[in-house]
Design a protein around this motif. Structure first.
Motif, mmCIF file in Angstrom:
data_model
loop_
_atom_site.group_PDB
_atom_site.id
_atom_site.type_symbol
_atom_site.label_atom_id
_atom_site.label_comp_id
_atom_site.label_asym_id
_atom_site.label_seq_id
_atom_site.Cartn_x
_atom_site.Cartn_y
_atom_site.Cartn_z
ATOM 1 N N ARG A 112 38.719 -11.138 -10.829
ATOM 2 C CA ARG A 112 38.614 -10.513 -12.150
ATOM 3 C C ARG A 112 39.692 -11.121 -13.022
ATOM 4 N NH1 ARG A 112 39.186 -4.290 -10.691
ATOM 5 N NH2 ARG A 112 37.984 -3.779 -12.527
ATOM 6 N N LYS A 113 39.614 -10.767 -14.282
ATOM 7 C CA LYS A 113 40.594 -11.298 -15.241
ATOM 8 C C LYS A 113 42.016 -11.092 -14.746
ATOM 9 C CE LYS A 113 37.762 -10.244 -19.110
ATOM 10 N NZ LYS A 113 37.442 -8.899 -19.435
ATOM 11 N N THR A 139 40.562 -8.939 -6.622
ATOM 12 C CA THR A 139 40.452 -7.533 -6.213
ATOM 13 C C THR A 139 39.855 -7.459 -4.819
ATOM 14 O OG1 THR A 139 40.109 -6.856 -8.479
ATOM 15 C CG2 THR A 139 39.399 -5.320 -6.782
ATOM 16 N N LEU A 186 33.539 -1.649 -10.090
ATOM 17 C CA LEU A 186 32.886 -2.912 -10.462
ATOM 18 C C LEU A 186 31.374 -2.787 -10.508
ATOM 19 C CD1 LEU A 186 34.943 -5.316 -8.190
ATOM 20 C CD2 LEU A 186 35.141 -5.042 -10.657
#
Lengths: 339, 800
Positions: free
Chosen positions: B655-656, B660, B696
């Protein structure tokens, strides 16, 4: 020539009858109808016939050909159907042997019962919410009108983490969070784990589950409390269920009541499940105490409401006929897979 | 609270209702009945008789043949008892009859002599020496003239000995200590039956003297002792109480001791006010001081236990020493003995919280402390001490000194509430008349004047509108309320996303054959050792329960896996199940930086006997696919001590804000498997970060058009180093063939004959397709060539 044709017809009829396979059938077709076949041979001799005889014999020859063709077709059809029957017979199986099991797992009985209860309330417009299990004593006691050194704090022996942090002993804590964070109208139920310092035995466990309910709006009456819980009881325990409310005491509701339902095993005549009483105690409930509303920022002059709480284990054990609470936490697959 | 119905009848007559209906009615109006018992029911045909003649048994030295007068004739009873005599009045069980404990008496012959029954001892009538003082302990009960006064021969012994009564056991809620008394329950009975009880005002004659010559009381801690009332009795004659009083105590479950002690218990049961009697002569000086104990002060209680007191504990003391722990128990130093001649009756009011704290701290829970801690009515101390003194005079137990000591620094203002009938009706959803409301309140002791309600002093629990509404509705009947469904607007009810996802995940896992477990949230710290967590693992810093039931439920778990593995172990050990697959979704707990507690949702799953690493991985893949999570990376984990170092993976997404972690899973390390009793069986397990997955997840699905043009498939089989990860090859193929690649799937893995050591043969099926046209052979060949080139670069050789 006529006799020859009749002879061919008779021979074909006889030989076709004796055929046992498609190969033999084809051989006979060639023998009688083929270019070098018997019938063709006869027809070749037609030129030697008189003009009168020729149409008569021609007609007869065609008749014989048609006869043989039909005979072959019929025979072929029969041979095919016999072959199918034979195959099907050969494929016969013993349908009384046991079926094959494709294993599917089971949800835990407590999860099933909890889901069933949630679905009933959801169908009446209740939201299902969750709350923290590790709580402060404010949410577990103070905000529920149970100040320090109140005897009710003794009734339920609580697990403490620090002086003020504890494992919630009731899902009623969620009432307070909801009232702090939502504006009326409020209509929620909250299932979850709760903890009390009870040693494990057939009817006790230091961890168990409750389902809490809360309704707050203008003009909510005790009649509404009865109405909703009656609908719940009938959906949960059967259409014929009768309910009975008994006065009781909880610090956070006033008036408070306990709800009994007519025994869903004996219908109220008295049996082992209801211990001969005909009634089974199911839940505690009441009109939310004005102190509780006020502490959570809801104006008790404008709003009223009711709350209720029930033990999931108790209802699961009663409805599923489980006689020992330990079974619910031992996770024996022979037990789990029954539900 | 056990209530003697005979005692209750002194205040109110409910004899027209049977005991079962009485219990149902009282339960319906708020005094819950736990059960009831009819005393004396198990004694039939036992009669008062007189022994008229005693002869020796002709054939047995130890037996006596007695002729008895039953009032309506004579009978012969053979006995082995030695304390009988001609002229004695005794209870005789006349055959056939029943005695307590299921004993049945039939006519019999004893050594050839017929006997029509049996004389009874106290034990055979289920009595003790406390109930029947002076009776022979191992002989026949010989009745005194006093005991048979008013009775004739042949009378039922239950009437002679006052053994008939009904006892109702009430479960009184902690807000109603006033109902822990006969008078309180008489009031509730009156309200329930629309009757007015007759209350009694005690009258004490007195015997002269002046209490101020005996006693002065000072309260140094008025916050803990709102009132202290006392009277003095001199020339005390300690003796057993009369039968009626003993029977009432016994019915209420209290053991009779002697007249003075019995009086204190009697008054406590009747008024709900705990009393304490102590020996006046044991006081050092005439001054009683109600004070906080000094820190570390010693005290020996009546039950001869030593206590060290704290400065927040309240004591009743003389000039030099404590003589009682206020509201809890008296001291051994001032106990009532047979020699006691002057007695102080204390009837006081103590702060409930203080009594509760002290009794908890010292581990002393008494009948008295249990009552005080609920908060008692300070107005009650005076009538209670008067009643005690009245009983002293009635029983001839001593002479009451004139005068009362009554120090009352903590008088409470009376609670006054408005009478609001319309509001009660609206709140309850009923239409009850004002008249009924007033009548009900008055019968419960409330004063109603115009639109004002005066709450009685014993009802500290009544403070607001709801409380008054409850008083009215419980007497009117909860079940009389018409059920209604509130008329709020239509709205859908929904789960929270987490609640909904937990159910969705459970559905997926059960469909794949996993059974759901429910294990305790608290575990033993040893659970962390069992899964091989290193000593410095952050997962070991659990929230610790301060007062756990035991070590095995002492910390809140930071990981669910060991609990599920334990369930797996148990199924394997207890019934050798060949295949078990389990999962559980629940919270895990950890300390947040600010001292609060973080709760995260996690799912643990584990199985043996029904799959391998790849079926385990398939389950996680299915979970992520179901949640619509794309781009999950699987990487080998070689250093997780729970798992086999060559057979463990983690699933992550980028992710940015970085990588994760969604899951860790694999085959259990053989040593860990052995720890759970799996020596030769491979166990597969994993942990899913359920709330991360939910975070998510996207459950919204958009339609993808079905392909209009045919696909071209090409198979590639090649040999490469067995250290090359399949994911790398797959990625190379996808990259090489570009956007024409629809799917790459591994369909064969082979090691063995014809394949050199250290190499592996892999076969992939590649599906190529264009959305807008049928691919030409040239296009397919071009893509294949690129794929082969890419594989070549990885050191993979096409198999011929």
């Amino acid at each position: 020539m006529k006799e020859m044709l009749e002879k061919i017809r008779a021979a074909a009829a006889e030989q076709l009858e004796a055929v046992t396979g498609e190969g033999e059938l084809e051989a006979l077709r060639v023998k009688f109808l083929g270019k070098k076949g018997e019938l063709t041979a006869v027809l070749r001799g037609m030129g030697a016939l008189s003009a009168e005889e020729r149409p008569v014999i021609g007609a007869l020859a065609n008749e014989v050909r048609t006869f043989i063709e039909e005979k072959i077709a019929a025979r072929s059809e029969r041979l095919k159907s016999e072959a199918v029957s034979k195959r099907l017979e050969a494929e016969r199986i013993d349908v009384t042997m046991p079926g094959k099991d494709i294993k599917v797992g089971s949800r835990h009985p407590l999860a099933k019962v909890e889901l069933e209860m949630c679905d009933i309330f959801r169908s009446m417009g209740f939201d299902i919410v969750e709350g923290p299990e590790v709580e402060t004593d404010y949410y577990n006691f103070t905000a529920l009108n149970t100040p320090e050194n109140h005897p009710a704090r003794d009734v339920q022996d609580t697990f403490y983490i620090t002086d003020t942090l504890l494992l919630r002993s009731q899902t009623s804590t969620v009432q307070v969070h909801v009232m702090e964070n939502r504006e009326p109208p409020i209509r929620i139920v909250s299932p979850g784990r709760v903890y009390r310092s009870d040693a494990v035995d057939a009817t006790h466990s230091p961890m168990f589950h409750q389902l809490e309910g809360l309704v707050i709006d203008e003009d909510i009456t005790m009649g509404d409390l009865k109405g909703i819980l009656e609908i719940f009881s009938r959906r949960m325990f059967g259409d014929k269920t009768r309910v009975r409310f008994r006065p009781h005491h909880f610090p956070f509701t006033e008036p408070s009541a306990e709800l009994d339902v007519s025994c869903f095993v004996c219908g109220g005549k008295g049996c082992r499940v209801c211990k001969g009483e005909g009634w089974i105690e199911i839940l505690g409930c009441g009109m939310v105490h004005p102190n509780v509303l006020g502490m959570s920022g809801i104006d008790p002059e404008k709003y009223s409401g009711f709350a209720f709480g029930m033990g999931v284990e108790r209802i699961a054990m009663l409805t599923l006929g489980i006689d020992d609470m330990r079974l619910l936490f031992e996770n024996d697959t022979r037990f789990l897979e029954q539900f | 609270m056990m209530l003697s119905m005979e005692w209750l009848s002194e205040f109110i007559d409910v004899s027209e209702t049977d005991i079962k209906s009485y219990c149902d009615r009282m339960t319906a109006t708020g005094s819950k009945v736990e059960g009831w018992e009819t005393l004396g029911e198990d004694i039939t045909n036992v009669k008062l008789v007189k022994i008229t003649k005693i002869e020796k048994h002709p054939d047995a030295d130890r037996l006596l043949v007695c002729q008895v007068d039953t009032g309506s004739g004579s009978l012969q009873i053979v006995t082995a008892a030695t304390n009988v005599f001609e002229g004695a009045y005794v209870p005789a069980a006349i055959a056939p009859c029943d005695l307590p404990g299921g004993v049945k008496i039939k006519p019999t012959k004893m050594r050839g002599v017929p006997s029509d029954g049996m004389f009874c001892s106290i034990e055979e009538l289920n009595l003790t020496l406390h109930d029947q003082p002076g009776a022979a302990e191992d002989g026949i009960l010989i009745l005194t003239d006093e005991e048979i006064a008013g009775h004739v021969l042949g009378d039922d012994i239950r009437d002679v000995l006052a053994l008939r009564d009904s006892v109702v056991e009430f479960e009184i809620t902690p807000n109603r200590p006033d109902c822990l008394s006969v008078i309180g329950l008489a009031r509730e009975t009156g309200a329930s039956y629309e009757k007015v009880p007759v209350y009694h005002t005690p009258k004490v004659k007195g015997s002269g003297g002046d209490i101020s010559d005996y006693l002065t009381v000072s309260i140094e801690a008025p916050d803990l002792c709102p009132r202290y009332t006392a009277r003095v009795v001199r020339n005390v004659k300690i003796a057993p109480s009369p039968m009626w009083l003993r029977r009432r105590l016994r019915a209420c479950g209290v053991r009779p001791i002697n007249n003075i002690v019995d009086i204190t218990n009697y008054v406590m049961l009747e008024y709900g006010q705990p009393m304490h009697a102590f020996d006046y002569t044991c006081l050092d000086g005439a001054g009683i001081v109600v004070r906080r104990a000094s820190e570390g002060e010693k005290f020996i209680s009546l039950d001869n236990k030593d206590h060290t007191l704290r400065s927040d504990m309240l004591v009743i003391a003389d000039r030099t020493k404590p003589v009682a722990l206020a509201g809890i128990m008296g001291g051994a130093n001032s106990e009532i003995l047979d020699s006691t001649s002057t007695v102080v009756f204390e009837s006081a009011n103590f702060n409930g919280a203080s009594v509760r704290i002290t009794s908890k701290a010292l581990g002393m829970r008494t009948e008295s402390s249990g009552r005080f801690e609920k908060g008692l009515d300070a107005e009650c101390t005076l009538p209670a001490v008067e009643r005690a003194c009245e009983l002293v005079e009635m029983l001839g137990a001593g002479e009451v000194v004139d005068g009362i000591t009554d120090v009352y620094p903590g008088k409470r203002a009376q609670t006054v509430l408005p009478l609001e009938p319309a509001r009660y009706n609206a709140f309850l959803g009923v239409d009850i008349s004002r008249e009924f409301m007033v009548k009900t309140l008055v019968s419960l002791g409330f004063g109603v004047e115009g639109d004002t309600i005066k709450v009685p002093s014993w009802r500290a629990d009544v403070a607001c509108m709801n409380d008054i509404a409850e008083e009215i509705i419980r007497i009117y009947g909860y079940n009389e309320i018409q059920s209604t469904a509130f008329t709020a607007g239509v709205r859908p009810g929904s789960f929270t996303p987490a609640g909904q996802y937990k159910n969705r995940l459970a559905g997926l896992l059960t469909n794949r054959g996993f059974d759901e477990t429910c294990t305790f949230s608290f575990i033993s710290p040893r659970f962390y050792d069992r899964i091989g967590l290193p000593a410095d693992s952050p997962l070991r810093s659990s929230i610790v329960i301060r007062n756990p039931l035991g070590e095995d439920t002492s910390v809140m778990r930071t990981i669910i896996l060991p609990s599920v593995l334990e369930a797996l172990e148990r199924n394997n050990n207890y019934h050798s199940e060949p295949a078990v697959a389990l999962f559980e979704t629940a919270n895990v707990y950890s300390s947040a930086a600010d001292g609060s507690v973080d709760e995260h949702i996690e799912t643990a799953l584990a199985f043996y006997g029904c799959g391998d690493f790849y079926s385990l991985k398939g389950t996680f893949e299915a979970v992520f696919a179901d949640a619509g999570i794309k781009g999950v990376c699987y990487t080998a984990v070689r250093d997780n001590p729970t798992y086999h170092p060559g057979r463990c993976a983690k699933a992550t997404v980028n992710r940015k804000d970085g990588e994760t972690l969604l899951a860790v899973f694999g085959e259990l390390h053989p040593e860990i498997a052995a720890e759970y009793g799996f020596d030769d069986t491979r166990v597969y397990a994993g942990t899913l970060k359920t709330d991360m997955v939910l975070d998510l997840a996207s459950f919204w699905r958009l339609y993808t058009p079905l392909p209009k043009y045919p696909a071209v498939t090409r198979d590639f089989a090649f040999v490469c180093d067995d250290t090359i990860e399949s994911a790398a090859i797959c990625e190379a193929i996808t990259k090489a063939a570009g956007k024409l690649v629809e799917n790459v799937s591994l369909f064969d893995v082979y090691k063995g004959a014809q394949i050199p050591e250290g190499k592996v043969s892999l076969a992939y099926k590649v599906t190529l397709r264009a959305a807008d046209r049928t691919l030409t052979d040239e296009e397919a060949e071009k893509a294949s060539a690129k794929i082969m080139k890419a594989l070549d670069a990885l050191g993979a050789q096409l198999r011929s």
